[in-house]
Enzyme design. Structure first.
Site, short mmCIF file in Angstrom:
data_model
loop_
_atom_site.label_atom_id
_atom_site.label_comp_id
_atom_site.label_asym_id
_atom_site.label_seq_id
_atom_site.Cartn_x
_atom_site.Cartn_y
_atom_site.Cartn_z
N LEU A 65 -33.75 -51.07 14.05
CA LEU A 65 -32.64 -51.63 13.28
C LEU A 65 -32.36 -53.06 13.72
CD1 LEU A 65 -30.15 -48.61 13.24
CD2 LEU A 65 -31.48 -49.48 11.31
N GLY A 67 -33.57 -55.96 12.03
CA GLY A 67 -34.41 -56.89 11.26
C GLY A 67 -34.87 -58.10 12.07
N GLY A 207 -39.43 -78.01 10.13
CA GLY A 207 -38.27 -77.40 9.48
C GLY A 207 -37.33 -76.84 10.53
N VAL A 208 -36.51 -75.87 10.12
CA VAL A 208 -35.50 -75.34 11.05
C VAL A 208 -36.15 -74.69 12.27
CG1 VAL A 208 -33.50 -73.83 11.22
CG2 VAL A 208 -34.01 -74.92 9.06
N ILE A 209 -37.13 -73.82 12.02
CA ILE A 209 -37.76 -73.13 13.16
C ILE A 209 -38.47 -74.14 14.06
CG2 ILE A 209 -39.57 -71.46 13.83
CD1 ILE A 209 -38.76 -69.74 11.50
N VAL A 262 -51.45 -81.02 8.80
CA VAL A 262 -52.43 -80.41 9.70
C VAL A 262 -53.49 -79.71 8.86
CG1 VAL A 262 -52.78 -78.75 11.56
CG2 VAL A 262 -50.69 -80.11 11.49
N HIS A 468 -5.66 -80.94 20.90
CA HIS A 468 -6.32 -82.03 21.64
C HIS A 468 -6.51 -81.62 23.09
CE1 HIS A 468 -7.36 -86.08 22.82
NE2 HIS A 468 -6.50 -85.98 23.83
P1 NAI Z 1 -39.10 -74.48 6.63
O1 NAI Z 1 -39.54 -74.26 5.23
O2 NAI Z 1 -37.70 -74.82 6.93
O3 NAI Z 1 -40.02 -75.63 7.31
C1 NAI Z 1 -41.44 -75.57 7.34
C2 NAI Z 1 -41.98 -76.99 7.39
O4 NAI Z 1 -43.39 -76.94 7.63
C3 NAI Z 1 -41.79 -77.74 6.08
O5 NAI Z 1 -41.03 -78.89 6.32
C4 NAI Z 1 -43.23 -78.05 5.63
O6 NAI Z 1 -43.35 -79.31 5.01
C5 NAI Z 1 -44.02 -78.01 6.94
N1 NAI Z 1 -45.46 -77.70 6.81
C6 NAI Z 1 -46.01 -76.68 6.11
N2 NAI Z 1 -47.38 -76.71 6.24
C7 NAI Z 1 -47.68 -77.77 7.04
C8 NAI Z 1 -48.92 -78.32 7.55
N3 NAI Z 1 -50.11 -77.80 7.28
N4 NAI Z 1 -48.84 -79.42 8.33
C9 NAI Z 1 -47.64 -79.97 8.64
N5 NAI Z 1 -46.45 -79.48 8.19
C10 NAI Z 1 -46.46 -78.39 7.40
O7 NAI Z 1 -39.54 -73.15 7.40
P2 NAI Z 1 -39.24 -72.64 8.87
O8 NAI Z 1 -38.76 -73.73 9.76
O9 NAI Z 1 -40.49 -71.93 9.28
O10 NAI Z 1 -38.06 -71.60 8.65
C11 NAI Z 1 -38.23 -70.46 7.79
C12 NAI Z 1 -36.93 -69.95 7.20
O11 NAI Z 1 -36.14 -69.34 8.19
C13 NAI Z 1 -36.12 -71.05 6.57
O12 NAI Z 1 -35.71 -70.61 5.29
C14 NAI Z 1 -34.95 -71.22 7.49
O13 NAI Z 1 -33.76 -71.59 6.80
C15 NAI Z 1 -34.81 -69.85 8.13
N6 NAI Z 1 -34.30 -70.00 9.51
C16 NAI Z 1 -32.99 -70.31 9.71
C17 NAI Z 1 -32.52 -70.51 10.98
C18 NAI Z 1 -31.10 -70.87 11.19
O14 NAI Z 1 -30.28 -70.69 10.32
N7 NAI Z 1 -30.72 -71.43 12.34
C19 NAI Z 1 -33.38 -70.40 12.16
C20 NAI Z 1 -34.72 -70.12 11.83
C21 NAI Z 1 -35.15 -69.92 10.55
#
Ligand code: NAI
Length: 481
Positions: A65, A67, A207-209, A262, A468
């Site tokens: 449980l 996810g 991205g975010v991760i 990449v 404050h």
């Molecule tokens: P993402 O879609 O945010 O970022 C992935 C990035 O990888 C993009 O900017 C893309 O242009 C780049 N990319 C893809 N292929 C590539 C390549 N061959 N060479 C270079 N760059 C490349 O996905 P991410 O960061 O993996 O996150 C996945 C999901 O999980 C998102 O929807 C995110 O919102 C969610 N998430 C949210 C978190 C939070 O709220 N703190 C934490 C972790 C994830």
């Protein structure tokens, strides 16, 4: 890749209060009001909401449980980031001479602590399921028809339910580049399990991760390189946030290449890995000990239904209406499996509304303002429209901004100086969005959510007296600017 063997899962046991064969058979023979496929934030929140409406509910989960959020996502990363942030803070104080002596970071102990946190929260969810009389069944759910779910596990059984909610989550996207399956190339879930800290790490995706892991590993002394295909990191966020974060990360020694695609990962003769990327017509290499694939996530909708069920989908995501109902009446979907932002809090809110609709009630949650948070240092949090989005939509806006360098709490705690930005409709001053980049931004963004959901203006929020010294004073300063 997401399903590669995971020692931790084996060690800690994956069952959710295993049923005996007889109990399982009995559970299957019941007629349920609601069957939920998936026990993440969407699934377990839906089960709790369903109990409030008196639904007899069964929840089918193939793993444990909680996810992705609990097992491999938000909770484990933020547990590690919390310790990394304290470690960085202590080192800062030591540089000022306030503390002295050696401090050691023990990754193996932190991993143990992280596992305990996960178990504790997992037990909490199990208890909630019991308290709400939700029948939890371990196995993989497959929808056979509108009312029948096949549960595949050690045994195969069918169960029937009046309504079904699909909450099966998402999976890491493995970019189709040669070398993605080499040793020491990891998804975020896999890297999170490692006790070893690589001296050098290349992250594919800014991205975010990608950026949270860059913050985490650079904080542990690892030399991090981020390779991002788009022209900026955090491409979906406010441009100023992307620029500022890039600058701050570079100052901390993180190398960031944007416009860098990449194309291949190769093994060097010494066992290190070379990410070959194209940047401005030039082929380059980033050589490191480990590689993190952070190129996005995709809905995990495959194998969820047989060919007799035709649910409308779009590039793998299950399409729903505003009530969370799919193209088939009585079948609902919520969370990452429906695509979109893929955020735990969005998943829970969608699930609550879907259950309200099943019960013939109006939605409880307003889904128009879903906060996005990035747990870097400083934290980043946004809701609603940013300046560029408002412009694209032809909305005339006022932009108010307060630099946190003037905020007492930020200065005294030695936090990185960010900003608070508010977007309001020019004519009415109604708050349409906010972007924050500062300490505790992820906690404070909800003030802007409250304002936006309730239609408050800048002046409405500006009437509030902030204590404050606090970081939250930055909000008052921004709206009163
Ligand atoms: P993402 O879609 O945010 O970022 C992935 C990035 O990888 C993009 O900017 C893309 O242009 C780049 N990319 C893809 N292929 C590539 C390549 N061959 N060479 C270079 N760059 C490349 O996905 P991410 O960061 O993996 O996150 C996945 C999901 O999980 C998102 O929807 C995110 O919102 C969610 N998430 C949210 C978190 C939070 O709220 N703190 C934490 C972790 C994830």
């Amino acid at each position: 890749m997401e399903t590669r063997s995971n020692e931790y899962v084996k060690e800690t046991g994956r069952r959710n209060g295993n049923l005996s064969s007889a109990e399982r058979k009995e559970a299957m023979e019941q007629n349920y009001d609601l069957a939920i496929i998936g026990g993440g934030p969407a699934g377990y929140t839906a089960a709790i909401e369903a109990a409030k409406h008196g639904f007899k509910t069964v929840l089918i989960e193939k793993d444990r449980l909680g996810g992705t959020c609990l097992q491999r996502g938000c909770i484990p990363t933020k547990t590690i980031l919390h310790s990394v942030s304290l470690y960085a803070g202590v080192k800062r104080e030591r540089e000022k001479g306030i503390f002295d002596g050696e401090i050691q970071f023990h990754m193996e102990r932190l991993q143990e602590h992280k596992r305990n946190i996960i178990l504790q929260l997992q037990e909490g969810i199990s208890t909630l399921m019991k308290k709400n009389r939700v029948q939890v069944v371990t196995g993989t759910g497959v929808l056979l028809d509108r009312h029948t779910v096949l549960v595949k596990g050690e045994e195969e059984n069918k169960l029937s339910a009046e309504k079904v909610l699909i909450a099966a989550g998402s999976q890491t996207v493995i970019p189709k580049i040669p070398g993605h399956n080499l040793k020491n190339v990891f998804t975020s879930s896999e890297l999170l399990e490692k006790e070893e800290i690589f001296p050098t790490l290349t992250i594919i995706g800014g991205g975010v991760i990608g950026m949270e892991f860059a913050a985490l590993y650079s904080g542990l002394g690892c030399q991090v390189t981020v390779l991002e295909f788009m022209d900026r990191i955090l491409g979906n966020m406010d441009r100023e946030i992307s620029q500022n974060l890039k600058m701050i990360m570079k100052k901390r020694g993180v190398e960031i290449h944007t416009g860098a695609k990449v194309e291949e990962i190769k093994e060097k003769p010494d066992g290190r890995l070379a990410c070959v990327y194209q940047e401005k017509e030039e082929k380059r290499e980033s050589v490191s000990d480990g590689v993190l694939l952070a190129a996005g996530r995709r809905p995990a909708a495959e194998g969820l239904f047989t060919h007799e069920i035709f649910l409308e989908t779009d590039r793998g995501r299950i399409l729903t209406d505003e009530n969370g109902q799919t193209s088939i009446t009585g079948i609902y979907a919520a969370g990452d499996v429906t695509g979109g932002g893929m955020l735990a809090h969005a998943a829970s809110a969608q699930a609550v509304n879907a259950v309200c609709h099943m019960a013939g009630m109006p939605p409880l949650m307003d889904l128009s303002y879903i906060p996005s948070c990035v747990y870097t240092e400083p934290e980043i949090a946004c809701i609603g429209l940013n300046q560029d989005e408002a412009k694209k939509r032809g909305i005339e806006v006022l932009v108010k901004k307060y630099p946190m360098s003037g905020n007492g709490k930020t200065v005294l705690s030695g936090e990185e100086r960010g900003f608070v930005k508010v977007i309001a409709e020019r004519k009415s001053h109604r708050i349409l969005g906010a972007q924050m980049m500062c300490a505790r931004a992820t906690d404070m963004i909800s003030q802007f959510s409250a304002a936006a959901v309730n239609g408050w203006s800048l002046e409405d929020l500006g009437r509030i007296v902030y204590p404050h010294p606090t970081f939250s004073e930055g909000i008052g300063e921004a709206v009163r600017d």
